[in-house]
Design a protein around this motif. Structure first.
Motif, PDB file in Angstrom:
ATOM      1  N   ARG A 278       3.646 -10.705 -54.798  1.00  0.00           N
ATOM      2  CA  ARG A 278       3.381  -9.545 -55.485  1.00  0.00           C
ATOM      3  C   ARG A 278       3.921  -9.469 -56.885  1.00  0.00           C
ATOM      4  O   ARG A 278       3.386  -8.800 -57.789  1.00  0.00           O
ATOM      5  CB  ARG A 278       3.981  -8.409 -54.725  1.00  0.00           C
ATOM      6  CG  ARG A 278       3.329  -8.469 -53.192  1.00  0.00           C
ATOM      7  CD  ARG A 278       3.662  -7.143 -52.883  1.00  0.00           C
ATOM      8  NE  ARG A 278       3.099  -6.888 -51.337  1.00  0.00           N
ATOM      9  CZ  ARG A 278       3.547  -5.844 -50.492  1.00  0.00           C
ATOM     10  NH1 ARG A 278       4.424  -5.108 -50.907  1.00  0.00           N
ATOM     11  NH2 ARG A 278       3.007  -5.950 -49.338  1.00  0.00           N
ATOM     12  N   LEU A 282       2.967  -7.527 -60.985  1.00  0.00           N
ATOM     13  CA  LEU A 282       3.488  -6.432 -61.311  1.00  0.00           C
ATOM     14  C   LEU A 282       4.179  -6.672 -62.768  1.00  0.00           C
ATOM     15  O   LEU A 282       4.316  -5.774 -63.763  1.00  0.00           O
ATOM     16  CB  LEU A 282       4.692  -6.031 -60.403  1.00  0.00           C
ATOM     17  CG  LEU A 282       4.106  -5.428 -58.917  1.00  0.00           C
ATOM     18  CD1 LEU A 282       5.426  -5.313 -58.133  1.00  0.00           C
ATOM     19  CD2 LEU A 282       3.355  -4.352 -59.042  1.00  0.00           C
TER      20      LEU A 282
ATOM     21  N   THR B 319       3.135   1.010 -62.846  1.00  0.00           N
ATOM     22  CA  THR B 319       3.736   0.096 -62.160  1.00  0.00           C
ATOM     23  C   THR B 319       4.075   0.620 -60.736  1.00  0.00           C
ATOM     24  O   THR B 319       3.893  -0.005 -59.821  1.00  0.00           O
ATOM     25  CB  THR B 319       5.279  -0.424 -62.790  1.00  0.00           C
ATOM     26  OG1 THR B 319       5.221  -0.658 -64.098  1.00  0.00           O
ATOM     27  CG2 THR B 319       5.961  -1.353 -61.859  1.00  0.00           C
ATOM     28  N   SER B 323       2.557  -0.976 -57.485  1.00  0.00           N
ATOM     29  CA  SER B 323       3.410  -1.503 -56.317  1.00  0.00           C
ATOM     30  C   SER B 323       3.005  -0.736 -54.989  1.00  0.00           C
ATOM     31  O   SER B 323       3.019  -1.431 -53.976  1.00  0.00           O
ATOM     32  CB  SER B 323       4.728  -0.699 -56.529  1.00  0.00           C
ATOM     33  OG  SER B 323       5.294  -1.603 -57.667  1.00  0.00           O
ATOM     34  N   ALA B 356      10.580  -4.283 -51.745  1.00  0.00           N
ATOM     35  CA  ALA B 356      10.456  -3.274 -52.847  1.00  0.00           C
ATOM     36  C   ALA B 356      11.919  -3.478 -53.757  1.00  0.00           C
ATOM     37  O   ALA B 356      11.908  -3.289 -55.014  1.00  0.00           O
ATOM     38  CB  ALA B 356      10.672  -1.897 -52.215  1.00  0.00           C
ATOM     39  N   CYS B 359      11.220  -6.417 -55.661  1.00  0.00           N
ATOM     40  CA  CYS B 359      10.587  -6.452 -56.983  1.00  0.00           C
ATOM     41  C   CYS B 359      11.197  -5.232 -57.999  1.00  0.00           C
ATOM     42  O   CYS B 359      11.166  -5.327 -59.041  1.00  0.00           O
ATOM     43  CB  CYS B 359       9.112  -5.729 -56.284  1.00  0.00           C
ATOM     44  SG  CYS B 359       7.925  -6.915 -55.635  1.00  0.00           S
ATOM     45  N   VAL B 393       9.415   1.932 -57.833  1.00  0.00           N
ATOM     46  CA  VAL B 393       8.846   0.920 -57.329  1.00  0.00           C
ATOM     47  C   VAL B 393       9.125   1.163 -55.606  1.00  0.00           C
ATOM     48  O   VAL B 393       8.442   0.829 -54.702  1.00  0.00           O
ATOM     49  CB  VAL B 393       9.355  -0.521 -57.593  1.00  0.00           C
ATOM     50  CG1 VAL B 393       8.962  -1.598 -56.743  1.00  0.00           C
ATOM     51  CG2 VAL B 393       8.867  -0.569 -58.924  1.00  0.00           C
ATOM     52  N   LYS B 397       6.289   1.584 -52.689  1.00  0.00           N
ATOM     53  CA  LYS B 397       6.268   0.741 -51.633  1.00  0.00           C
ATOM     54  C   LYS B 397       6.276   1.522 -50.392  1.00  0.00           C
ATOM     55  O   LYS B 397       5.490   1.329 -49.474  1.00  0.00           O
ATOM     56  CB  LYS B 397       7.173  -0.482 -51.641  1.00  0.00           C
ATOM     57  CG  LYS B 397       6.834  -1.397 -52.755  1.00  0.00           C
ATOM     58  CD  LYS B 397       6.267  -2.737 -52.260  1.00  0.00           C
ATOM     59  CE  LYS B 397       6.175  -3.524 -53.683  1.00  0.00           C
ATOM     60  NZ  LYS B 397       4.764  -4.056 -53.931  1.00  0.00           N
TER      61      LYS B 397
END
Lengths: 444, 444
Positions: A278, A282, B319, B323, B356, B359, B393, B397
């Motif tokens: 992912r 992003l 974003t 996400s 999450a 990321c 983010v 998620k």
């Protein structure tokens, strides 16, 4: 169910267990095993009859397969391998670590080993990589009775006996005859009289998605695969085609959502692997948001003078993004299903322009009413926002429908062009349109 | 190809035309006919041999079918209807206008008419609505030879003869035997000795998506369908299951992109119909953008004081949206393929939280560097934006993975919960997070 099974293991009621397992489909047994604690697997596996065992083995996930192989005696391993269809063996080998692969290859005979190596050499995602080489081949001068004799003698090991392939002495594919045709024909009919000539076939290098589409288009149960010299080397059966269709749809959906496709089911994928699938998009999309940032900062003066304009940025960007991805997703799916080709581009643009005008005008009117009635903005501002709305929708649909077609034309993957990338382009575009209209009308 | 055909029609080279058509697959003939000028269709259709004609007829699009039916003499219509499988006949009838339906029903015999009416009464998208009632049924005391006699006598009109169904005198399904098993068995074997008992079956009211999944899971060529009294009433064949799988994937993709699903291919759908598929979600999402608008307007003071904050709104919202839809799309697809169930919700939340955090931290660091190096903002602003990024983010998620599961639980369609709706929620949420952090840190 699982608790019941574990209970039976603990109380050593093996014959009862055997009975339960014999009533179940291989897929369900595999699903059950995958959920069982590891230590029970080898025992349970040994309770299965030999043929079922092979079928269950194929359906297990690769971790369980690896675990079982490591626990197998050499004899057991050889038995399982003998029962597997070659294409399944190859699929399993592809997922195993090197030392397990070595052990597997050591226990296959020379012929099978060379066949496995052949299959492993076909490019990933090609017809060659998913085909099975176990099919029924007939000669054109056989009678129907000869054909049945051959099917009875060799059929047990074939993945399907329902479509038989007629080849000449150089293994060139001459025709196809189905088991139904054989059954409904007289016993002394000659195969060449009842076979269908000009069969549809694909080359080993053909993309597996294309193979699956052909199979589904013609409602076949299997599709013959030939090499570059037109010799019949294998067939792709309908059950494998269904898997391809499902996997490709999943892949398209993932790409549209900015996820790098993976072959593992979600629940079996580790957090780090999901992260790796992912984060690339992003990051890329975050960086590309700099364009929108640049546009806004270029118009800071306008915004400072009339900060009410800021309020409508999310709505315009959102509507633009949604309009664009509606068009792109439709085109991408059409391309995947072979319903749309590049040559349709003008028909599509024409259609999307029509839809865009209808959507744009409807949305503009709705926005206008909303702005005046609920938001109490001035008529000038309302006009600016609505004009921006209509233009954004129009250009978003245009970008959304053309980009995937262009991508396909230059050999890129249209699905990657979908929502996330198009949204970024559309975001920047809608702001440019908005601020330019605002500047012109409000004459800052 | 088309020009060649038209040329042959104009020069009346009918026998040459017949030859070309006899080499082609029904699907390809239908595709060709659909592209030909209307006036040539009836002539060309009459050049086809009777069995091929019926197969081609099924593959034509419904406009062409209607056109042909209207041109048929009563005799011709009866001939086509006699050749059609009942499930195909029903599919065709469902697309025809009332007067054509009446004419069709007038030309079917009483038995067929009542069968058609039965099939028409099954709920849309149920197993009953896609099943065929033409299957081979055997009795358990038959020998293999009896079975072959029965298959030879009745097989021609059956959609598949490869899976045969063993029923008792009340038509209750007792077992299944495949043509392969029959062929490999001795002629005097009794069916009850070789049939597989405990067959997998579905009820007529079962959702067709579920039926297709079962078929693909077990690699069957057909799945039996029983009524509420457990009597065998039909089968769903693998080719119909593939169509369902493709249609359902398309439908999911369309819903994820905020398009009302349609059954017609894009190029055959009129501009107004496409507009109707797309405008509802666009309007709804435009109106729901009022939330984001409300959030921004609530924080106008902050923005007025520090307009640089406006610059990062699109990046944060984008974003967050990306996400969230990554998570939602993954869960939705997993639900569609039966890989994920509601009971997995805690596993999924746990997994998504992990992803999450990874990321979020990666994106925050990347943003931080970008802000300081390229955008030259103050460290305080950079911290505000990065903290907002990581939190957005994380929550995106979380919303993205739970919403589809909740929807499924309360009986809503998870796909509808995907991108567009989640994006709207996430948009508003990311702004709230952003401005709250900004207000707290910069203490306006």
């Amino acid at each position: 169910m699982i608790n019941e099974i574990i209970e039976l293991i603990h109380t050593k009621q093996y014959s009862h267990l055997k009975e339960i397992l014999s009533e179940m489909e291989p897929f369900d047994i595999a699903a059950l095993y995958d959920e069982l604690p590891e230590q029970h697997m080898p025992l349970l596996y040994r309770l299965l009859p030999k043929e079922t065992a092979a079928e269950v083995f194929v359906e297990l996930d690769s971790d369980s397969q690896e675990m079982l192989i490591k626990g197998f005696s050499d004899n057991e391993l050889k038995e399982v391998l003998d029962e597997l269809y070659l294409d399944d063996a190859v699929d399993i080998i592809e997922e195993m670590p090197a030392n397990v692969v070595k052990r597997i290859l050591r226990h296959t005979d020379i012929e099978m080993r060379s066949q496995i190596n052949n299959l492993l050499n076909y490019p990933k995602d090609s017809a060659g990589s998913i085909m099975t080489i176990e099919f029924v081949d007939l000669k054109e001068d056989m009678t129907v009775q000869d054909a049945f004799t051959r099917i009875r003698r060799t059929g047990l090991d074939k993945e399907t006996i329902y479509t038989c392939y007629v080849t000449d002495k150089n293994r060139i594919l001459l025709g196809i005859v189905t088991a139904k045709e054989l059954l409904l024909a007289e016993e002394d009919c000659i195969i060449s009289d009842i076979m269908e000539t000009n069969p549809i076939y694909v080359n080993t290098s053909c993309d597996k998605e294309e193979v699956a589409l052909q199979l589904s288009k013609y409602d076949f149960l299997a599709l013959p695969v030939v090499d570059n010299e037109n010799r019949l080397v294998g067939i792709v059966t309908v059950d494998d085609a269904i898997d391809v269709i499902q996997d490709e749809a999943t892949e398209d959906i993932e790409k549209m959502a900015g996820i790098m496709p993976s072959e593992k089911p979600y629940l079996k994928t580790s957090i780090v692997d999901i992260f790796k699938q992912r984060i690339p998009w992003l990051l890329l999309l975050m960086v590309s948001a700099s364009f929108t940032q640049a546009v806004i900062s270029h118009f800071t003066d306008a915004l400072d003078k009339l900060s009410v304009l800021t309020l409508f940025i999310p709505m315009l960007m959102g509507t633009g993004g949604n309009s664009g991805s509606q068009a792109s997703v439709t085109v991408i799916r059409g391309l995947s299903l072979d319903e749309i080709e590049f040559k349709d581009i003008f028909k599509i643009i024409w259609k999307e322009c029509g839809v865009a005008i209808l959507c744009g005008v409807t949305l503009a009117i709705a926005t206008f009413l909303k702005l005046l009635i609920f938001d109490h903005v001035s008529i000038t501002i309302a006009i600016v926002v609505c004009a921006a709305m209509a233009s954004t929708v129009f250009f978003s649909k245009l970008v959304g429908c053309t980009l995937p077609l262009m991508a396909k034309k230059i050999g890129f993957d249209p699905a990657v062009m979908a929502s996330p990338l198009i949204t970024t382009i559309v975001d920047a575009m809608s702001l440019v349109i908005y601020f330019n209209i605002a500047t012109a009308v409000l004459s800052f």
